[in-house]
Design a protein around this motif. Structure first.
Motif, PDB file in Angstrom:
ATOM      1  N   GLY A  21       0.823  -1.207   0.000  1.00  0.00           N
ATOM      2  CA  GLY A  21       0.000   0.000   0.000  1.00  0.00           C
ATOM      3  C   GLY A  21       0.855   1.254   0.000  1.00  0.00           C
ATOM      4  N   GLY A  22       0.499   2.204   0.840  1.00  0.00           N
ATOM      5  CA  GLY A  22       1.227   3.463   0.927  1.00  0.00           C
ATOM      6  C   GLY A  22       2.196   3.521   2.091  1.00  0.00           C
ATOM      7  N   ASP A  23       2.443   2.385   2.728  1.00  0.00           N
ATOM      8  CA  ASP A  23       3.373   2.365   3.860  1.00  0.00           C
ATOM      9  C   ASP A  23       4.796   2.652   3.405  1.00  0.00           C
ATOM     10  OD1 ASP A  23       1.360   1.773   5.609  1.00  0.00           O
ATOM     11  OD2 ASP A  23       1.862  -0.343   5.840  1.00  0.00           O
ATOM     12  N   ALA A  24       5.636   3.029   4.351  1.00  0.00           N
ATOM     13  CA  ALA A  24       7.067   3.111   4.082  1.00  0.00           C
ATOM     14  C   ALA A  24       7.582   1.706   3.804  1.00  0.00           C
ATOM     15  CB  ALA A  24       7.787   3.726   5.271  1.00  0.00           C
ATOM     16  N   LEU A  25       8.623   1.622   2.972  1.00  0.00           N
ATOM     17  CA  LEU A  25       9.210   0.341   2.587  1.00  0.00           C
ATOM     18  C   LEU A  25      10.643   0.292   3.082  1.00  0.00           C
ATOM     19  CD1 LEU A  25       8.415  -2.178   0.853  1.00  0.00           C
ATOM     20  CD2 LEU A  25       9.603  -1.082  -1.046  1.00  0.00           C
ATOM     21  N   SER A  26      11.064  -0.894   3.523  1.00  0.00           N
ATOM     22  CA  SER A  26      12.448  -1.078   3.933  1.00  0.00           C
ATOM     23  C   SER A  26      12.974  -2.378   3.357  1.00  0.00           C
ATOM     24  CB  SER A  26      12.562  -1.105   5.468  1.00  0.00           C
ATOM     25  OG  SER A  26      13.923  -1.226   5.867  1.00  0.00           O
ATOM     26  N   ALA A  27      14.285  -2.446   3.172  1.00  0.00           N
ATOM     27  CA  ALA A  27      14.956  -3.677   2.767  1.00  0.00           C
ATOM     28  C   ALA A  27      16.425  -3.527   3.134  1.00  0.00           C
ATOM     29  CB  ALA A  27      14.797  -3.935   1.271  1.00  0.00           C
ATOM     30  N   HIS A  28      17.114  -4.650   3.212  1.00  0.00           N
ATOM     31  CA  HIS A  28      18.551  -4.619   3.479  1.00  0.00           C
ATOM     32  C   HIS A  28      19.250  -4.541   2.134  1.00  0.00           C
ATOM     33  CE1 HIS A  28      21.526  -4.860   6.625  1.00  0.00           C
ATOM     34  NE2 HIS A  28      22.283  -5.630   5.853  1.00  0.00           N
ATOM     35  N   ASN A  29      19.932  -3.425   1.880  1.00  0.00           N
ATOM     36  CA  ASN A  29      20.387  -3.050   0.529  1.00  0.00           C
ATOM     37  C   ASN A  29      19.150  -2.740  -0.314  1.00  0.00           C
ATOM     38  OD1 ASN A  29      22.035  -2.455  -1.621  1.00  0.00           O
ATOM     39  ND2 ASN A  29      22.418  -4.583  -2.186  1.00  0.00           N
ATOM     40  N   ALA A  30      18.417  -1.729   0.131  1.00  0.00           N
ATOM     41  CA  ALA A  30      17.062  -1.458  -0.355  1.00  0.00           C
ATOM     42  C   ALA A  30      16.989  -1.135  -1.837  1.00  0.00           C
ATOM     43  CB  ALA A  30      16.446  -0.317   0.455  1.00  0.00           C
ATOM     44  N   SER A  31      18.017  -0.514  -2.401  1.00  0.00           N
ATOM     45  CA  SER A  31      17.955  -0.163  -3.824  1.00  0.00           C
ATOM     46  C   SER A  31      17.821  -1.409  -4.696  1.00  0.00           C
ATOM     47  CB  SER A  31      19.196   0.636  -4.228  1.00  0.00           C
ATOM     48  OG  SER A  31      20.375  -0.128  -4.025  1.00  0.00           O
ATOM     49  N   PHE A  32      18.415  -2.527  -4.255  1.00  0.00           N
ATOM     50  CA  PHE A  32      18.322  -3.786  -4.991  1.00  0.00           C
ATOM     51  C   PHE A  32      16.874  -4.255  -5.062  1.00  0.00           C
ATOM     52  CE2 PHE A  32      18.035  -8.418  -4.962  1.00  0.00           C
ATOM     53  CZ  PHE A  32      18.839  -8.779  -6.042  1.00  0.00           C
ATOM     54  N   ASP A  33      16.220  -4.356  -3.920  1.00  0.00           N
ATOM     55  CA  ASP A  33      14.848  -4.873  -3.899  1.00  0.00           C
ATOM     56  C   ASP A  33      13.875  -3.893  -4.552  1.00  0.00           C
ATOM     57  OD1 ASP A  33      14.939  -7.461  -2.055  1.00  0.00           O
ATOM     58  OD2 ASP A  33      16.286  -5.978  -1.192  1.00  0.00           O
ATOM     59  N   GLU A  34      14.106  -2.598  -4.351  1.00  0.00           N
ATOM     60  CA  GLU A  34      13.186  -1.624  -4.934  1.00  0.00           C
ATOM     61  C   GLU A  34      13.258  -1.637  -6.458  1.00  0.00           C
ATOM     62  OE1 GLU A  34      11.734   2.898  -4.003  1.00  0.00           O
ATOM     63  OE2 GLU A  34      13.836   2.640  -4.574  1.00  0.00           O
ATOM     64  N   LYS A  35      14.462  -1.814  -7.034  1.00  0.00           N
ATOM     65  CA  LYS A  35      14.551  -1.817  -8.498  1.00  0.00           C
ATOM     66  C   LYS A  35      13.824  -3.028  -9.087  1.00  0.00           C
ATOM     67  CE  LYS A  35      19.178  -3.940  -8.963  1.00  0.00           C
ATOM     68  NZ  LYS A  35      20.601  -3.692  -9.332  1.00  0.00           N
ATOM     69  N   PHE A  36      13.858  -4.168  -8.395  1.00  0.00           N
ATOM     70  CA  PHE A  36      13.095  -5.327  -8.857  1.00  0.00           C
ATOM     71  C   PHE A  36      11.596  -5.095  -8.693  1.00  0.00           C
ATOM     72  CE2 PHE A  36      17.074  -7.709  -8.926  1.00  0.00           C
ATOM     73  CZ  PHE A  36      16.868  -8.570  -9.990  1.00  0.00           C
ATOM     74  N   LEU A  37      11.200  -4.459  -7.601  1.00  0.00           N
ATOM     75  CA  LEU A  37       9.781  -4.154  -7.392  1.00  0.00           C
ATOM     76  C   LEU A  37       9.255  -3.260  -8.506  1.00  0.00           C
ATOM     77  CD1 LEU A  37       7.320  -4.400  -5.453  1.00  0.00           C
ATOM     78  CD2 LEU A  37       8.112  -2.278  -4.386  1.00  0.00           C
TER      79      LEU A  37
END
Length: 206
Positions: free
Chosen positions: A84-100
């Motif tokens: 949804g509109g929540d904040a997103l987090s990941a470990h090495n977040a740019s990696f997971d966000e680019k796949f998303l």
């Protein structure tokens, strides 16, 4: 701590770059509220791709597992709805966000998360003197342990969530900040490590 909802995301993938044709094979998204995981979305994913043998060796995810998994056209919309509109987090977040973003774009969808917090960058800034910030090494240094095998999405996301919660509690107790929220973590993410202590002191109500 972390009273405002934040979703910890982890993908397993066929490689390092969606631009080079790599795809997602598994996802875990864990919603953190009030310093604990309250909800989760976990699924293997069928993107109709071959799983490289080294990926199977690393993750244990086999061709048969993804061939029998839900299709990406179902999983990604469900995942975006969950975040949804929540904040997103990941470990090495740019990696997971680019796949998303890449997988969403294939379906003409747009992720709705409002901000991105990288638990790896955050760890470097809040705990600047640790020997390693790789998730397995970092978690061990913080006394956080894997409950199941690493390099599976849910296991990695659970440990990363515990790391984020640990950071939130550390900031809260060290600086007397009652409401450690995603906006504060985003601000810390953007600072040089040398400036973090002074910044957090200024946020303290004491």
């Amino acid at each position: 701590m972390l009273d405002k909802s934040i979703v910890m995301l982890d993908f397993e993938t066929t490689g390092l770059s969606p631009a080079m044709g790599d795809r997602i094979t598994e996802v875990a998204a864990l919603r953190i509220v009030g310093g604990r995981v309250v909800e989760r979305y976990v699924s293997l994913i069928n993107c109709n791709v071959r799983i490289p043998s080294f990926i199977t060796g690393l993750t244990g995810i086999t061709q048969a597992m993804v061939d029998n998994a839900p299709p990406v056209a179902r999983v990604v919309p469900e995942l975006l709805d969950f975040i949804g509109g929540d904040a997103l987090s990941a470990h090495n977040a740019s990696f997971d966000e680019k796949f998303l973003h890449a997988e969403a774009a294939r379906l003409n969808l747009t992720p709705g998360h409002q901000s991105l917090v990288c638990s790896l960058k955050l760890s470097r800034r809040v705990f600047p003197n640790l020997a390693s910030y790789k998730l397995g090494n970092l978690s061990g240094q913080l006394g956080i342990h894997f409950k199941s095998a690493a390099h599976r999405a849910e296991s990695d996301a659970e440990v990363a969530a515990e790391v984020l919660i640990h950071i939130g509690k550390h900031i809260g107790s060290t600086y007397g900040i009652a409401g450690v929220d995603p906006a504060l973590l985003v601000s810390v993410n953007k600072l040089a490590a040398a400036k973090v202590h002074q910044f957090l002191q200024k946020q303290s109500p004491q």
